[in-house]
Design a protein around this motif. Structure first.
Motif, short mmCIF file in Angstrom:
data_model
loop_
_atom_site.label_atom_id
_atom_site.label_comp_id
_atom_site.label_asym_id
_atom_site.label_seq_id
_atom_site.Cartn_x
_atom_site.Cartn_y
_atom_site.Cartn_z
N ALA A 2 0.82 -1.21 0.00
CA ALA A 2 0.00 0.00 0.00
C ALA A 2 0.85 1.26 0.00
O ALA A 2 0.42 2.32 -0.48
CB ALA A 2 -0.93 0.00 1.21
N SER A 3 2.07 1.16 0.53
CA SER A 3 2.93 2.35 0.64
C SER A 3 3.66 2.67 -0.65
O SER A 3 4.24 3.74 -0.79
CB SER A 3 3.95 2.14 1.76
OG SER A 3 4.91 1.15 1.39
N ILE A 4 3.65 1.73 -1.60
CA ILE A 4 4.39 1.92 -2.85
C ILE A 4 3.63 2.87 -3.77
O ILE A 4 2.44 2.70 -4.02
CB ILE A 4 4.63 0.57 -3.54
CG1 ILE A 4 5.48 -0.33 -2.65
CG2 ILE A 4 5.30 0.77 -4.91
CD1 ILE A 4 5.67 -1.73 -3.20
N ASP A 5 4.34 3.88 -4.27
CA ASP A 5 3.76 4.81 -5.24
C ASP A 5 2.46 5.42 -4.71
O ASP A 5 1.44 5.46 -5.39
CB ASP A 5 3.51 4.11 -6.58
CG ASP A 5 3.19 5.11 -7.69
OD1 ASP A 5 3.64 6.27 -7.58
OD2 ASP A 5 2.49 4.74 -8.64
N CYS A 6 2.51 5.87 -3.47
CA CYS A 6 1.31 6.44 -2.85
C CYS A 6 1.66 7.76 -2.18
O CYS A 6 2.73 7.89 -1.57
CB CYS A 6 0.74 5.46 -1.83
SG CYS A 6 -0.74 6.05 -0.99
N ASP A 7 0.77 8.72 -2.28
CA ASP A 7 0.97 10.02 -1.65
C ASP A 7 0.70 9.90 -0.15
O ASP A 7 -0.44 9.72 0.27
CB ASP A 7 0.04 11.05 -2.28
CG ASP A 7 0.25 12.44 -1.68
OD1 ASP A 7 1.24 12.62 -0.92
OD2 ASP A 7 -0.56 13.34 -1.95
N LYS A 8 1.77 10.00 0.62
CA LYS A 8 1.63 9.85 2.07
C LYS A 8 1.79 11.18 2.81
O LYS A 8 1.95 11.20 4.03
CB LYS A 8 2.67 8.84 2.58
CG LYS A 8 2.49 7.44 2.00
CD LYS A 8 3.53 6.49 2.49
CE LYS A 8 4.86 6.67 1.77
NZ LYS A 8 4.78 6.28 0.35
N THR A 9 1.76 12.28 2.06
CA THR A 9 2.00 13.59 2.68
C THR A 9 0.80 14.08 3.50
O THR A 9 0.96 14.89 4.41
CB THR A 9 2.33 14.63 1.60
OG1 THR A 9 1.24 14.70 0.65
CG2 THR A 9 3.61 14.24 0.86
N GLU A 10 -0.39 13.58 3.18
CA GLU A 10 -1.58 14.07 3.88
C GLU A 10 -1.64 13.55 5.32
O GLU A 10 -2.06 14.26 6.22
CB GLU A 10 -2.85 13.67 3.12
CG GLU A 10 -4.10 14.28 3.71
CD GLU A 10 -5.33 13.99 2.88
OE1 GLU A 10 -6.44 14.36 3.31
OE2 GLU A 10 -5.19 13.38 1.79
N HIS A 11 -1.22 12.31 5.52
CA HIS A 11 -1.23 11.71 6.87
C HIS A 11 0.12 11.06 7.14
O HIS A 11 0.21 9.84 7.28
CB HIS A 11 -2.35 10.67 7.00
CG HIS A 11 -3.72 11.20 6.74
ND1 HIS A 11 -4.38 11.99 7.65
CD2 HIS A 11 -4.54 11.07 5.67
CE1 HIS A 11 -5.57 12.31 7.16
NE2 HIS A 11 -5.69 11.77 5.96
N PRO A 12 1.20 11.83 7.21
CA PRO A 12 2.54 11.22 7.33
C PRO A 12 2.71 10.40 8.60
O PRO A 12 3.35 9.35 8.59
CB PRO A 12 3.48 12.43 7.32
CG PRO A 12 2.62 13.59 7.75
CD PRO A 12 1.26 13.30 7.21
N GLU A 13 2.14 10.86 9.73
CA GLU A 13 2.32 10.13 10.98
C GLU A 13 1.61 8.78 10.94
O GLU A 13 2.10 7.79 11.50
CB GLU A 13 1.83 10.97 12.17
CG GLU A 13 0.33 11.18 12.28
CD GLU A 13 -0.25 12.15 11.25
OE1 GLU A 13 -1.48 12.23 11.12
OE2 GLU A 13 0.55 12.84 10.58
#
Length: 322
Positions: A216-227
């Protein structure tokens, strides 16, 4: 292959019955996107793995049918900084079969305690008890078609039980990696997931959940909920336990029994004779206490006052240096 599967409300109905790639479903459910269909909101991920699953295709299992069912659960409500990474995924192992098989299975399960089963109806109830009620359930599993068949055979109703999607990490890996579907172990090695004691259903279910989180973490925008994503990746990369809880518990009981035996032997030794002093000044206080109790008991039986402690210590010194 289409890299953006349909995640509309109508696709929810298809996902209930037909295993699909589902990367977008996975990422939207984990990132709590407001654009996600309501059927994927507030989701609970349930990783399921049946071992010797032909036994679960019967109406009942007998005590001679050796089979396992593993379960790993991730509740998206718990994905918050207040939840330790090691508590984010809960794993369970259910075993039916002979006593020998049960003992072997629970010694291999690394992530919790194993529960023994008598029949498939009991298995269904155990699984339902582990899953939060009135939630959207996303089932994940390696070879999800087989796992889904077993769930159906033990009585799961995909409509009433709230199951909204069935996802296979191998098919997701095909979508995001240069990976060809194959043995489960190869998928874990591809994702650099440390493994031990495969073919224990509860372990396999836990590894599947780890694989799902990493994919799920691959090629995904994680900036909205980084923690939150940091917590998910921490849970996916936890160090592998060195021993099962059953092994640790058994070892602790054994060590406690040995310590108790040594203590009893020491007390018996103290009761027989005092231990000689090490340097001529220090004496075995255990032996002194035992002798004093003997003297006091003797004095009481003669209806006289017990001798003073100083006399007892003097007697010990006399006996030691004799």
């Amino acid at each position: 292959m289409d890299s953006s599967p349909d995640i509309s409300e109508s696709a929810c109905q298809i996902a209930k019955w037909k295993p699909i790639v589902g990367l977008s479903i996975l990422q939207n459910a984990l990132s709590f996107s407001p654009e996600s269909p309501s059927c994927y909101a507030d989701a609970v991920f349930v990783s399921i793995h049946f071992f010797n699953n032909t036994h679960y295709r019967r109406k009942r299992t007998s005590v001679t049918d050796n089979a396992q069912a593993g379960l790993a659960i991730l509740d998206t409500r718990h994905v918050s900084p207040e939840t330790p990474a090691e508590k984010l995924v809960s794993a369970y192992n259910f075993v039916a079969g002979s006593e020998t098989y049960f003992w072997k299975a629970k010694s291999r399960f690394l992530f919790g305690k194993t529960t023994v089963l008598n029949d498939t109806q009991e298995l269904r109830q155990h699984i339902q008890d582990c899953i939060p009620k009135d939630r959207n359930i996303i089932i994940v599993g390696h070879g999800i078609g087989y796992q889904k068949t077993c769930l159906t055979k033990i009585g799961f109703d995909f409509e009433s039980d709230g199951i909204v999607a069935c996802l296979d990490p191998s098919r997701i890996a095909e979508q995001v990696l240069e990976y060809k579907a194959g043995p489960f172990k190869r998928l874990l090695e591809t994702l650099n997931i440390p493994i031990s004691k495969l073919r224990a259903a509860g372990n396999d279910a836990h590894y599947i959940m780890q694989a799902v989180l990493i994919l799920a973490s691959i090629d995904c925008d994680k900036t909205e909920h980084p923690e939150k994503w940091h917590l998910l990746m921490s849970a996916a990369r936890l160090p592998l336990p060195t021993e099962s809880p059953f092994e640790a518990e058994t070892l602790a009981e054994f060590e406690a029994a040995i310590a108790e035996k040594k203590k009893r032997n020491r007390q018996l030794q103290c009761a027989r004779e005092p231990t000689p002093p090490i340097d001529g000044e220090e004496y075995d206080m255990c032996a002194v206490g035992e002798v004093q109790k003997t003297v006091e008991k003797s004095a009481e039986s003669e209806n006289s006052e017990p001798e003073k402690p100083s006399l007892v210590f003097g007697w010990i010194r006399t006996m030691v240096h004799r």
